[in-house]
Design a protein around this motif. Sequence first.
Motif, mmCIF file in Angstrom:
data_model
loop_
_atom_site.group_PDB
_atom_site.id
_atom_site.type_symbol
_atom_site.label_atom_id
_atom_site.label_comp_id
_atom_site.label_asym_id
_atom_site.label_seq_id
_atom_site.Cartn_x
_atom_site.Cartn_y
_atom_site.Cartn_z
ATOM 1 N N GLU A 72 9.246 7.622 -10.422
ATOM 2 C CA GLU A 72 8.905 6.701 -9.334
ATOM 3 C C GLU A 72 8.910 5.244 -9.795
ATOM 4 O O GLU A 72 8.484 4.360 -9.067
ATOM 5 C CB GLU A 72 7.529 7.048 -8.768
ATOM 6 N N ALA A 97 7.586 12.541 -6.914
ATOM 7 C CA ALA A 97 6.147 12.312 -7.014
ATOM 8 C C ALA A 97 5.491 13.357 -7.909
ATOM 9 O O ALA A 97 4.594 13.041 -8.710
ATOM 10 C CB ALA A 97 5.512 12.332 -5.625
ATOM 11 N N GLN A 103 3.699 11.876 -11.187
ATOM 12 C CA GLN A 103 2.240 11.975 -11.128
ATOM 13 C C GLN A 103 1.708 13.248 -11.783
ATOM 14 O O GLN A 103 0.501 13.471 -11.817
ATOM 15 C CB GLN A 103 1.794 11.930 -9.667
ATOM 16 N N PRO A 157 11.592 12.595 -2.465
ATOM 17 C CA PRO A 157 10.329 11.952 -2.853
ATOM 18 C C PRO A 157 9.244 12.933 -3.293
ATOM 19 O O PRO A 157 8.414 12.598 -4.153
ATOM 20 C CB PRO A 157 9.917 11.192 -1.588
#
Length: 465
Positions: free
Chosen positions: A434, A286, A290, A282
């Motif tokens: 994501e 991320a 992002q 994760p």
Amino acid sequence: MLSTQLAQLQENVPVGLADADAVVAGFDDALVGGFARIGDEAAAALAALAGAVAGTPLHDRVAEAVAKVTAGSFSQEDLAALAGARSALLGAAHDALLGQFDAAVGRERTPWSAPVGVPAEVSAPRGAARAWLHETAVAGWRGVDHDLLSAVGTPVEAALAEPGLRRLAVLLDGIAAELRASLPVAMMAQVPARRWADLWSRAVLLAQDWSVPDGDVETITGRLLPLGVDIHEHGTAIGVQVHGVLEPADGGAVRLVRTTVVAAKVETITGPAVWRLLQAHPVLLAALAQRRAVTVTDLPLHGGDLRWIEAQARVGEPADPFAAARLLLGTAVAAATAPLDRHPTAIAEPVLLEGYTVRQDDDRLTVEWDGRQLPVAVDRLPAAGPLTPALVAASSCCVGLLRFDGGRWLVQPLAVQATVKRKPVEAHNGDWAEGITDPKVAKVEAKAGDAVAVLRERAGRLLRR
């Protein structure tokens, strides 16, 4: 200007590159027919391989191996000599091309340093692998049949049982899978001779009872700024390779690094759905989705390859990949490539291209500056990200990988800045890490259903029985 310098690479091919490629191609063609009966053309190709390494420590051993293969009586050691000569030629081509690139863009690269290899303990799994590769060379690709492919199961299982041989096991299994999918090879209009010879040669060298030094492994702490994602998708596996620059916490020189995470899959899982197979990472997902920096602590670094350990990384502040490329890419230090990995098609150098125009000719795209051109690797655009040929065609700036394939330099976009309907658009291969951000694509995926969830549910039912 960097863009012009890259385009000029097309006009300055290293001397001898075409000759080396022709020698390798001759050997590959000989391997198609097999070494059981060597004709005049194949004998000449093998002699050319020995001639290409004249003046090097390999020459006498390779010349002896060529004589034995031509006479029809050769050993596994003779095949190792031929595979070594072939890999040495491609390694020299790799070094010449990479040296040309470094000189053009002013990239600093650390020299390779590793202890000399020494004989390793005799290994039965390696011996079994060498025996199968020997039989494959005797038969040639045209002579491969079900019996030969069924025999690979034993060496693969034996190699998988030893952690140090899993690379060899996976390689053997992959070769067999490609051959099995191509049966009957004798009926194929065109055999992928270069690819299969690459795999065979690598397997032969990995199967030797010899320790292969990998160079120094260090641990590093600092800030990783992702530049882009190269997505490698196979029918049974997905690999996400993140290219970035790493700022060491100790204030050392900025480094060019890459880190890779992989997962097994089935052929029905394709496109954006493959990201759901990587949910064990994760922090990395991320950072990609992002566009953030990552703080890493004591991660192992082998050359330019950073081993990803999720527990030792945390997401940091927003980091624009284009800004990072403009500020740091020019001074970042690249790592040397390990000897066994030196191959022209393995070149993948991060670059920032700006101020170009794109010319479209049928399915081909070419970026241009001042009349100079650089082809775009359209076939490498992944279905798991938002980049499309149309978006690349509308771009004027990209972060990409400079590659050498098919006798020419080309660029593989990882992220682009474009103008669509008079509005600025920015897209990166990792934007959907994501979840899909494009409403149209998300609607299509939702209608098709979640293949990953369905397969997991079915697997759960089977385990509960």
